[in-house]
Design a protein around this motif. Structure first.
Motif, PDB file in Angstrom:
ATOM      1  N   THR A 192      -6.501   3.425   5.886  1.00 22.58           N
ATOM      2  CA  THR A 192      -5.944   2.320   5.100  1.00 22.58           C
ATOM      3  C   THR A 192      -4.549   1.928   5.545  1.00 22.58           C
ATOM      4  O   THR A 192      -4.030   0.898   5.132  1.00 22.58           O
ATOM      5  CB  THR A 192      -5.899   2.718   3.611  1.00 22.58           C
ATOM      6  OG1 THR A 192      -5.178   3.950   3.475  1.00 22.58           O
ATOM      7  CG2 THR A 192      -7.301   2.866   3.041  1.00 22.58           C
ATOM      8  N   SER A 193      -3.928   2.751   6.395  1.00 24.24           N
ATOM      9  CA  SER A 193      -2.575   2.476   6.876  1.00 24.24           C
ATOM     10  C   SER A 193      -2.608   1.618   8.131  1.00 24.24           C
ATOM     11  O   SER A 193      -3.571   1.639   8.905  1.00 24.24           O
ATOM     12  CB  SER A 193      -1.852   3.789   7.196  1.00 24.24           C
ATOM     13  OG  SER A 193      -1.776   4.617   6.072  1.00 24.24           O
ATOM     14  N   ARG A 194      -1.547   0.888   8.325  1.00 23.17           N
ATOM     15  CA  ARG A 194      -1.333   0.235   9.611  1.00 23.17           C
ATOM     16  C   ARG A 194      -0.650   1.245  10.522  1.00 23.17           C
ATOM     17  O   ARG A 194       0.259   1.952  10.093  1.00 23.17           O
ATOM     18  CB  ARG A 194      -0.456  -1.007   9.432  1.00 23.17           C
ATOM     19  CG  ARG A 194      -1.122  -2.105   8.599  1.00 23.17           C
ATOM     20  CD  ARG A 194      -0.182  -3.270   8.373  1.00 23.17           C
ATOM     21  NE  ARG A 194       0.999  -2.860   7.620  1.00 23.17           N
ATOM     22  CZ  ARG A 194       2.034  -3.654   7.345  1.00 23.17           C
ATOM     23  NH1 ARG A 194       2.037  -4.900   7.786  1.00 23.17           N
ATOM     24  NH2 ARG A 194       3.055  -3.219   6.643  1.00 23.17           N
ATOM     25  N   GLY A 254       0.794  -1.231   0.000  1.00 23.78           N
ATOM     26  CA  GLY A 254       0.000   0.000   0.000  1.00 23.78           C
ATOM     27  C   GLY A 254       0.817   1.268   0.000  1.00 23.78           C
ATOM     28  O   GLY A 254       0.375   2.300   0.501  1.00 23.78           O
TER      29      GLY A 254
END
Length: 502
Positions: A389-391, A89
């Motif tokens: 959408t990020s970790r 991503g």
């Protein structure tokens, strides 16, 4: 790790690659220049992310046709790393300090810490300063005219915006060239005052202790400004300056700035935010002349203070791998405006002919760069918010960001101090450096709403009653030091536990 595609990681697959730690080094300056001519940006995070699929198609063996020179084609491990970055991503990540290049053998301009100058070097410096101060007030290479570029009478300076560091870097060079124009002083350079130490004894004696203005700096200003003639520069006592530096977070903000992964922007974050905060608080710490933008640059300490700020910027550039325009662009935050650096007239540094992009490769070196995180560590890239959408992760040691947000500086008559109080007692403060007539300053008007950030530990804040105060020290006699928050735009306070990309 070294920049421009020479990373050891390039020849072995990286398990969790990020742009700042790995991917940005895969593109050489010639690759970036070649593709820029075709309208493809390989020099920034956004450009690489937007073109990632095409990049992968052109660099993957066995049919790779990029880079055009065959010996520079990507290895299978590098391609695997790039494809893993896409699959994950496109994580931005954090920078790892790069190995600093060896110092030049014979640098054209080597600036030294002022206490390390030999007696002969210091005498030449004093000779050059005395000569500039003795020049006619109309001499373009005289002290009075050069200092007058910063505010009165020319009102040129760029504060609290992207060109802040480039403008001051060029300003130092222009002043240094004037010092070198004095016969016998052709090799003089401006030394720096490492303001993590007390003001050196050497700077407390003529010609460095004060400057008597030979003319009215406000007479030629548009509109004219009165009240600064006759005028002799002044400073606080040395012990008070040292205490002010600590109390107003100059050293803390300097340390935070050096550990940033991104260049950032004032009011938002990154190196630039905390560097400018340290600058502002430093000016107010040294005052009273240095705290007054009208005349701050007439105090001789201005040059040694700003020389240290330039050294700190070059330290950050070196350790993050951003000493060329190409590598510097790779540290801009996603979606950050680049016009101030790459596009005329937005990159102008009036009154100088040099533009912002031309200052990125420093024309000077320093006898010592400030260390940042050890090579095995990574630099910081903390956020108040992050895309879902990020970790992401919260760390137990992560600081709390307290932001005093939405201060309308245009209503405040001069430099001011914002204090954070817990149970009525100050626990942190930051200075803000500006003229006493900010509405006459185009840059001030353009950036009229500002934020000040405090990095705090949780135990400094929890279970306490917090409040904010704004003081305008220079107007104590007329309005008292406290300035009504309602007249400063009714700023808000945001407190957030900072998050990092995981």
């Amino acid at each position: 790790m070294t920049p421009n595609g020479n990373s050891p990681n390039a020849e072995q697959a990286v398990e969790s690659p990020t742009y700042l730690a790995d991917i940005r080094f895969y593109f050489r300056p010639q690759d970036i220049e070649h593709m820029a001519a075709k309208g493809i940006d390989l020099g920034t995070y956004d450009g690489v992310k937007d073109n990632a699929i095409s990049i992968d198609a052109h660099t993957s063996p066995p049919d790779a046709d990029m880079p055009p020179d065959e010996e520079a084609r990507w290895s299978a491990a590098r391609v695997q790393t790039f494809e893993k970055w896409i699959a994950d991503g496109f994580p931005l990540g954090t920078a790892k300090p790069v190995e600093p290049p060896p110092p030049p053998q014979a640098p054209a301009r080597l600036r030294k810490e002022v206490t390390t100058l030999s007696d002969a070097e210091f005498e030449l410096l004093a000779k050059a300063f005395n000569a500039l101060m003795a020049r006619d007030p109309d001499d373009p290479n005289g002290y009075f005219v050069l200092a007058g570029h910063h505010w009165l009478p020319k009102r040129f300076c760029l504060h609290h915006e992207d060109r802040f560091n480039p403008w001051h870097r060029q300003y130092l060079l222009e002043f240094e060239d004037a010092l070198r124009s004095v016969p016998g002083c052709e090799d003089v350079t401006i030394p720096y005052w490492d303001f993590s130490t007390p003001l050196p004894e050497r700077l407390q004696h003529p010609p460095f202790d004060k400057y008597v203005l030979p003319a009215d700096p406000g007479a030629a200003a548009v509109p004219p400004k009165t009240g600064f003639f006759p005028y002799t520069t002044q400073r606080y006592p040395v012990a008070e300056i040292t205490q002010n530096m600590a109390d107003s977070g100059v050293l803390a903000d300097t340390a935070t700035s050096l550990n940033q992964s991104l260049w950032g922007a004032y009011n938002k974050g990154g190196y630039q935010k905390f560097s400018i905060q340290a600058h502002d608080s430093g000016h107010l710490s040294i005052g009273p002349t240095m705290a007054d933008q009208n005349v701050a640059s007439y105090d001789p300490v201005f040059w040694f203070f700003h020389c240290n700020l330039d050294r700190l910027w070059l330290s950050w550039q070196t350790h993050v791998g951003a000493t060329t325009l190409t590598t510097f662009l790779s540290t801009l935050a996603p979606t950050q405006n680049k016009k101030w650096l790459t596009q005329s007239p937005f990159n102008a540094l009036k009154p100088f002919s040099v533009t912002a992009d031309q200052t990125i490769e420093s024309k000077v070196s320093y006898d010592r760069l400030e260390p940042v995180a050890p090579p095995e560590d990574v630099l910081e890239n903390l956020f108040g918010s992050i895309a879902a959408t990020s970790r992401f992760a919260f760390r137990s040691a992560s600081p709390v960001s307290v932001r005093v947000k939405g201060i309308d500086r245009l209503n405040i008559p001069g430099s001011f101090v914002v204090s954070l109080l817990a149970d009525g007692e100050p626990i942190a403060k930051r200075g803000f450096f500006q003229p006493d007539d900010p509405r006459l300053c185009a840059t001030c008007v353009e950036h009229g709403i500002v934020n000040l950030d405090f990095r705090m530990t949780q135990d400094q804040l929890v279970d306490k009653t917090l409040s904010v105060r704004i003081d305008v020290p220079s107007h104590a006699e007329e309005i008292g030091t406290a300035f009504p928050l309602s007249q400063a735009g009714d700023p808000t306070v945001n407190a957030r536990l900072l998050v990092e990309e995981a």
